[in-house]
Each structure stands twice: as structure tokens, then as C-alpha cells.
Design a protein around this motif. Structure first.
Motif, mmCIF file in Angstrom:
data_model
loop_
_atom_site.group_PDB
_atom_site.id
_atom_site.type_symbol
_atom_site.label_atom_id
_atom_site.label_comp_id
_atom_site.label_asym_id
_atom_site.label_seq_id
_atom_site.Cartn_x
_atom_site.Cartn_y
_atom_site.Cartn_z
ATOM 1 N N HIS A 51 -0.570 -22.969 -32.712
ATOM 2 C CA HIS A 51 -0.281 -22.956 -31.182
ATOM 3 C C HIS A 51 -1.776 -23.134 -30.404
ATOM 4 O O HIS A 51 -1.763 -23.387 -29.384
ATOM 5 N N SER A 52 -2.825 -23.319 -31.401
ATOM 6 C CA SER A 52 -4.033 -23.609 -30.711
ATOM 7 C C SER A 52 -4.373 -25.098 -31.322
ATOM 8 O O SER A 52 -5.513 -25.375 -31.037
ATOM 9 N N GLU A 53 -3.351 -25.975 -31.330
ATOM 10 C CA GLU A 53 -3.493 -27.282 -31.894
ATOM 11 C C GLU A 53 -3.561 -28.128 -30.549
ATOM 12 O O GLU A 53 -3.008 -28.067 -29.469
ATOM 13 N N TYR A 54 -4.754 -28.977 -30.702
ATOM 14 C CA TYR A 54 -4.951 -29.988 -29.475
ATOM 15 C C TYR A 54 -4.424 -31.248 -29.950
ATOM 16 O O TYR A 54 -4.879 -31.743 -31.102
ATOM 17 N N ARG B 209 -8.266 -17.588 -28.829
ATOM 18 C CA ARG B 209 -8.136 -16.319 -27.858
ATOM 19 C C ARG B 209 -6.490 -16.690 -27.086
ATOM 20 O O ARG B 209 -5.950 -15.872 -27.001
ATOM 21 N N LYS B 210 -6.309 -17.979 -26.778
ATOM 22 C CA LYS B 210 -4.988 -18.484 -26.467
ATOM 23 C C LYS B 210 -4.428 -19.528 -26.655
ATOM 24 O O LYS B 210 -4.994 -20.372 -27.510
ATOM 25 N N ALA C 64 -8.420 -19.873 -37.803
ATOM 26 C CA ALA C 64 -9.092 -18.866 -37.565
ATOM 27 C C ALA C 64 -9.732 -17.953 -38.907
ATOM 28 O O ALA C 64 -9.334 -18.093 -39.821
ATOM 29 N N ARG C 65 -11.089 -17.725 -38.512
ATOM 30 C CA ARG C 65 -11.823 -17.001 -39.650
ATOM 31 C C ARG C 65 -11.201 -15.818 -39.975
ATOM 32 O O ARG C 65 -10.242 -15.155 -38.972
ATOM 33 N N PRO C 66 -11.383 -14.965 -41.072
ATOM 34 C CA PRO C 66 -10.892 -13.747 -41.184
ATOM 35 C C PRO C 66 -11.164 -12.858 -40.272
ATOM 36 O O PRO C 66 -12.260 -12.579 -39.758
ATOM 37 N N GLY C 67 -10.192 -12.066 -39.936
ATOM 38 C CA GLY C 67 -10.285 -10.951 -38.818
ATOM 39 C C GLY C 67 -10.200 -11.536 -37.393
ATOM 40 O O GLY C 67 -10.009 -10.663 -36.637
ATOM 41 N N LYS C 68 -9.866 -12.769 -37.091
ATOM 42 C CA LYS C 68 -9.893 -13.494 -35.833
ATOM 43 C C LYS C 68 -8.511 -13.838 -35.519
ATOM 44 O O LYS C 68 -8.262 -14.179 -34.287
ATOM 45 N N VAL C 69 -7.468 -13.787 -36.538
ATOM 46 C CA VAL C 69 -6.088 -14.486 -36.223
ATOM 47 C C VAL C 69 -5.379 -13.608 -35.213
ATOM 48 O O VAL C 69 -4.647 -14.038 -34.199
ATOM 49 N N GLY C 70 -5.650 -12.211 -34.999
ATOM 50 C CA GLY C 70 -5.048 -11.504 -34.043
ATOM 51 C C GLY C 70 -5.214 -11.634 -32.805
ATOM 52 O O GLY C 70 -4.660 -10.911 -31.894
ATOM 53 N N LEU C 71 -6.587 -12.346 -32.515
ATOM 54 C CA LEU C 71 -6.988 -12.599 -31.049
ATOM 55 C C LEU C 71 -6.247 -13.363 -30.239
ATOM 56 O O LEU C 71 -6.233 -13.529 -29.148
ATOM 57 N N SER D 134 -0.906 -15.343 -27.782
ATOM 58 C CA SER D 134 0.472 -15.830 -27.531
ATOM 59 C C SER D 134 0.939 -16.443 -29.055
ATOM 60 O O SER D 134 1.699 -17.365 -28.808
ATOM 61 N N GLN D 135 0.214 -16.048 -30.028
ATOM 62 C CA GLN D 135 0.441 -16.783 -31.382
ATOM 63 C C GLN D 135 1.822 -16.761 -31.635
ATOM 64 O O GLN D 135 2.678 -17.595 -32.340
#
Length: 651
Positions: A29-32, A82-83, A628-635, A638-639
Motif C-alpha cells: 500500500h506504500s507503492e508509488y 506511516r500511511k 519496511a525495516r524490521p520492527g517498522k511494518v506496524g507503523l 492503513s496496511q
């Protein structure tokens, strides 16, 4: 990392991969991309490129992204992990006629929330300065193409400057511009300022200030990419003639050179501390070059086609010594917890000084790991760890993270026969690698006094060096002498007696051929080796062009002729430099294996950028992906929102 299965699984597009820090995950969902998310027909178009800038926005969304797809140029707010990306609202979108964007670069010094300065290079040779926030076009440089008519290959702001920028062209020239000056209505006249081996710098003769300020002519063929050192004092240039050239930028003096194993160099980058340079290109390799020693210290093989981008990961470089028992290359979550308490920041700021201290003394145990990545036309992402057993092979190791083979050669007996001993050492933890015996007695360092008598530069190479244990290698040392070929013999021993000492050097043309052939036998069927016949090299080049066509080759006949000429020149130069310090043989330097090697796209990859909480890749279909780096995917809030699911995502 655990090995992946074979067959169909090897051809699947990966959406995550694992390193020692943890799991990196693709955020679909963060694809541009272009707003319609339809894959771009990339045949004959210029490579997709991505540029980032931070405008220090008070809202926390300060990152901005620019990318080109075909004739189109897009400018978005980059929301990263983030979004989800909202492609329906680009800040700016431009469609060009008669030319295509080829590269671009933001000026980080002048960037604000209200204004940014973006340079855009084009396939017809022009350079445009625009402000995508104000939607203004400030200036167009080389508008009449009087300065250079060839494609712009790379454009960069000069570090620390608000007005100076450097532009490279496929003609092999670079030009220094000032945004305050005009380009004039006539072709510029030049005066020689400085000249050296295969380069020249000219100033522009004019009664009034005009662009360009300087013209650099570097090597033969296209200048594919350049990169400034972290301190902005040096400039590394990767050229189609296969040479890496490093210049002192202000003095315009050549600091050092390196030659690719085969073909042109396409990309280059600096380590965060400026100590090492990594280059990649048409030999399918990544080559690590030491800035201080001016020599190749390692090669990495993992790609099956041309390497298009190399980049260091400044967030995962590890430095560990007695004062700092815990490295900062763990998960990003742990790293930022350390920064919150002031520990990580101190470590990051002192990394350079401790690396310098490690280079100058071995009195304190230090463990060093540089992380860098590469992407290529084989659609694969490779991550590499450059560890202290490669950086400091003659010093005791506190720890190694790579598996290496050490070849030890004994002096041949008086009868002229050669006796060699091969010792295989596989290390994982708490291992010390014993340096190989060097017949020249130079403790593994290069001894320029041992001159070759066959016409090659008087450079010697260490006889034995660490190599990856998964690839075959020869137990026959080169001993720092230029190879001598004799028909019908597998090896030749040349004994020279001077004063009271005898130095024996053993060279083996057939052994070198066996080594290169072994690479092909181990699955590197497209690997370009100089020991093979010209027919095989030509077939190799055809395979590359058929399977992964070069997006940045212009359709114009002049560009094709230039490329053909540079290819012929590269072949001639390769024969002269192979086996010297400019281009060591494969068995003369350590060979790295990738920590990660994953197919992540359907089309050739053209972008790799490491950010604080993610890494960004892009392919020629026009998709810009965030990992996302490890530990960052939960940020990403709207995933899991299916309403924003893209239809053209790479999964």
C-alpha cells in the motif's frame, strides 16, 4: 539466511526477506507509480529514477519523492511506512514532448515546505531547474544544445552549494554550472586548465560570466554516473570504458583508478565514512575499492546480469570495540531506543573516528561491518556485508560473519617444480584468519617495487587472499608477476636470482581459464570472463541485450556508434590491465557472497535507496516499492485497508 527452494519458487517475486536484523517486508500500500497503476511499457525508454528530499514540514510529513516514468515526471508527498500512498493527488505532474527525463536531484540546502529546487536532466541534453511546489520552471540550461547534444546521464548539486551543480553526459563530458549564469547564445570556447591520464579539465573563455564554468572530459565513451564523497571533496566517476576514476574535486586532480573485470561500469557509491567505494556494471559484479589504498579489496558475485545501482546502508553499518560492547546493527526499534537515551547518536557520530582508529592501530579489538546493496537487470536485490576479515585480512579477527577460504602457497623447490598447499577454513564465530604467505615478503601489502617485465604497470598483487567457500578457486598463486603464457604447459615457473635472494613466481594461464570456466559451471552461465574466447563474450553480450535490454541506450545512431566504439576500446584495455592492481584476477581478491539475493520485480531494477525506516526500490515498469525495516511494518496505519489495494502491485 535460509536458502530458498529451487525450480518455480526461485522465479517467484519475493515480498519479504530476512537478515540478521530481522524481516524486511514489502508494503504494497506504500507503492508509488503512475496514478492508473498500469505497468509501463518500458521498451526503449530511459530508466526510472527516484529522488528524495525532506522539507522539514511541521506536520511530520516532510519527505517528498520525485520519479520519472517515460515522458512523465511525478512529485508526491512520500508517506513511507506511516500511511498508504495516495496517487490521486500528486503535488506536481509534468509530461514532456520530444524528450524524456533521465535523472533528477533535489537541493537539500534550499528545500522548505514552500519551495524546493529540483534539477532534471533530459535525453536530448538539456537540464531544467523547476520548483514542483510552486509549479514553476526557473531556468532551462543547454536549451539550444550548444554545450552538449548527448543524453544527460547524471545530475547532482555540488554538496554544500545553493547554486552550483554538475551534469554528466553520454559523450563522456561533465559540466559545472551556476544557476545564476546564462548559457550564452553561441557555443562556448574552452581553455585547458588541467590535464592528466585520460582526463582533461577546461575553463570556459568568456568576457562575462556564463555556463558552463568548467568542462571535464573523462575517459572514453559515456560517463554513466558520478558520486561525491560524504565530505564533498572527492568525486568518483563510473565510465563506459570500464574505469572508476576518483578525483579531488576542487583541485581537479586524479586520486586513483580501478578497472572493471569486463565491460563498462554503470554505477558507483561511497561508504558513509568515505573509506570505500563500490562500483557495479556489465561484469555482473560489485567491486569494492579502498580509497586510502587505491586498490580493489573485494568483489561480490550474486547477480546474473548487469548491476544497475549500488548503495550503502548507513543505518546498518556496525562498529564495535571495547568501549561499546553492543553494536548498533540490530533491529531499528532497538537502535532508536538507544538514540532516545543518547547512546545511538553518540555511536553514530563516533563511527567514523573509530573506523579511522581501526585503520591505524590493532591495539583494541574492533568488529566492523559495512552493509551495502545492489540491484540489477536480472530483477534481483542483493545485500552484502563487508566485514573485517576482508577489510583487514592481515590482522587477528575478533569475529567473522563470512565464510572464507585461505590459500597458502609454499616456495617451490630448487628443481623448478611448484608445490602448493590449499587450506580451507570455514569460520562462524570467534575465528581468526591467518594471512596467506606472500612470496614477495610484503605482508600482504602491494609492493610496487616488484615491477613486471611484460609491459604491464609495475604493480604486484598478494599471492593468496580469502575467497568465498562456495566457489572454486585455484591453488596456484600469482605472486605479483604478470602472467606468461606457454603453449602446451599447465603452469610456468620463472625463477629470478638477484643478490643473495631468489624469488619464484608461478603463473598459470590454464589455471586461470579453469577458474573462470568453473564460475560458469557453478551457475554463472552469463558471467563475462576475459579468459573465454571472443565468440563466447559476444554471445554473452547478446544474451544480456535479449533478456534485459538497456533502458538508457538511446535509439539514435550516434549513441549506438559511440557505444560500439567504447566496447571495442574496453576489450583492448581489459587485456592490458587484467592481473594488475587496476584489475586483479578473480583469484587475487576475496569474493563475497550476498547476504540476501532475491527476485523482487518483473522488470529490470533501476533504483535502490536506503532510508531510516525502509529501503526503496523501483523497476522499469514504473513501480516504486517501499520495504519496511524490521520492527517498522506496524507503523503503516492503513496496511490492512482493502479499499486502498493497488491493482498493479508486485506480489
Amino acid at each position: 539466511m535460509a536458502a530458498e527452494g529451487g525450480g518455480k519458487e526461485m522465479n517467484e517475486i519475493k515480498t519479504q526477506f530476512t537478515t540478521r536484523e530481522g524481516v524486511y517486508k514489502l508494503l504494497t500500500h506504500s507503492e508509488y507509480s503512475r496514478p492508473n497503476r498500469v505497468p509501463f511499457n518500458s521498451q526503449g525508454s530511459n530508466p526510472v529514477k527516484v529522488s528524495f528530499v525532506n522539507v522539514n514540514d511541521q506536520s511530520g510529513n516532510g519527505d517528498r519523492i520525485c520519479f520519472n516514468v517515460g515522458r512523465e515526471l511525478y512529485f508526491y508527498i512520500y508517506k513511507g511506512v506511516r500511511k498508504a500512498a495516495d496517487l490521486s493527488k500528486p503535488i506536481d505532474k509534468r509530461i514532456y514532448k520530444g524528450t524524456q527525463p533521465t535523472c533528477h536531484d533535489f537541493n537539500p540546502i534550499t528545500a522548505t515546505a514552500e519551495s524546493v529546487s529540483l534539477l532534471v536532466g533530459f535525453s536530448a541534453g538539456q537540464v531544467q531547474l523547476i520548483d514542483p511546489i510552486k509549479k514553476e520552471t526557473s531556468k532551462l540550461f543547454n536549451e539550444e544544445r550548444l554545450i552538449d547534444k548527448s543524453r544527460v546521464t547524471c545530475v547532482r548539486w555540488v554538496p554544500g552549494s545553493e547554486s552550483l551543480f554538475l551534469v554528466a553526459h553520454s559523450s563522456g563530458s561533465m559540466y559545472l554550472y551556476n544557476v545564476e549564469n546564462t548559457c550564452g547564445t553561441t557555443a562556448p570556447h574552452y581553455q585547458l586548465l588541467k590535464q592528466g591520464e585520460n582526463y582533461a579539465v577546461h575553463t570556459c573563455k568568456s568576457k562575462s560570466a556564463r555556463n558552463p564554468l568548467l568542462r571535464w572530459t573523462v575517459g572514453e565513451g559515456a560517463l554513466n554516473e558520478f558520486a561525491f564523497s560524504p565530505d564533498g571533496k572527492f568525486l568518483a566517476c563510473a565510465s563506459q570504458d570500464g574505469f572508476l576514476r576518483v578525483f579531488g574535486f576542487d583541485a581537479a586532480e586524479l586520486h586513483g583508478t580501478m578497472k572493471s573485470y569486463f565491460g563498462g561500469l554503470l554505477c558507483v557509491c561511497w561508504s558513509p565514512d568515505g573509506q570505500y567505494i563500490v562500483a557495479g556494471g556489465e561484469d555482473d559484479l560489485v567491486t569494492v575499492w579502498s580509497f586510502s589504498d587505491c586498490r580493489v579489496i573485494a568483489r561480490g558475485h550474486g547477480h546474473k546480469s548487469w548491476v544497475s545501482v549500488v548503495a550503502f546502508d548507513h543505518c546498518t553499518t556496525s562498529v564495535e570495540d571495547g568501549d561499546l560492547p553492543a553494536e548498533f546493527s540490530g533491529s531499528d526499534e532497538e537502535f532508536h531506543e538507544q538514540i532516545h537515551f543518547g547512546v545511538g547518536r553518540d555511536r553514530a557520530n563516533s563511527a567514523h573516528s573509530r573506523l579511522s582508529k581501526r585503520n591505524s592501530t590493532d591495539s583494541r579489538p574492533v568488529s566492523v561491518t559495512y552493509r551495502f546493496g545492489s540491484v540489477g537487470q536480472d530483477t534481483q536485490l542483493c545485500l552484502w556485508d563487508l566485514t573485517e576479515d576482508i577489510l583487514f585480512p592481515h590482522l587477528p579477527l575478533s569475529r567473522t560473519r563470512t565464510h572464507t577460504n585461505v590459500m597458502s602457497a609454499t616456495s617451490p623447490p630448487a628443481t623448478g617444480q611448484t608445490t602448493t598447499t590449499t587450506t580451507t577454513t570455514t569460520t562462524t564465530t570467534a575465528t581468526a584468519t591467518v594471512p596467506a604467505t606472500n612470496p614477495s615478503g610484503t605482508n600482504g601489502k602491494d609492493n610496487t617495487s616488484n615491477s613486471s617485465t611484460s609491459g604491464n604497470p609495475p604493480n604486484s598483487l598478494p599471492s593468496t587472499l580469502p575467497r568465498s567457500n562456495s566457489l572454486p578457486h585455484s591453488s596456484n598463486p600469482t605472486g605479483g608477476s604478470t602472467p606468461n603464457s606457454h603453449t602446451g604447459s599447465s603452469s610456468t615457473t620463472t625463477t629470478t636470482t638477484a643478490a643473495a635472494s631468489t624469488t619464484t613466481t608461478t603463473t598459470s594461464t590454464k589455471a586461470n581459464s579453469i577458474i573462470d570456466s568453473a564460475f560458469i559451471a557453478t551457475g554463472v552461465s552469463k558471467f563475462a570472463t576475459l579468459s573465454l574466447h571472443d565468440s563466447r563474450k559476444e554471445r554473452h553480450e547478446k544474451d544480456h541485450k535479449r533478456n534485459h535490454s538497456m533502458g538508457h541506450i538511446s535509439s539514435k545512431s550516434s549513441d549506438k556508434l559511440n557505444q560500439l566504439s567504447s566496447t571495442r576500446t574496453a576489450k583492448a584495455e581489459a587485456a592490458k590491465t587484467l592481473g594488475t592492481l587496476l584489475c586483479p584476477r578473480m583469484e587475487d581478491v576475496p569474493l563475497l557472497e550476498p547476504l540476501v539475493c532475491k527476485k523482487i520485480a518483473h522488470e529490470r531494477l533501476t533504483v535502490l535507496i536506503f532510508l531510516e525506516d525502509c529501503l526503496v526500490t523501483a523497476c522499469q515498469e514504473g513501480f516504486v516499492c517501499t520495504w519496511a525495516r524490521p520492527g517498522k511494518v506496524g507503523l503503516l496505519s492503513s496496511q490492512n485497508n482493502p479499499a486502498n489495494s493497488p491493482s498493479g502491485t508486485v506480489v
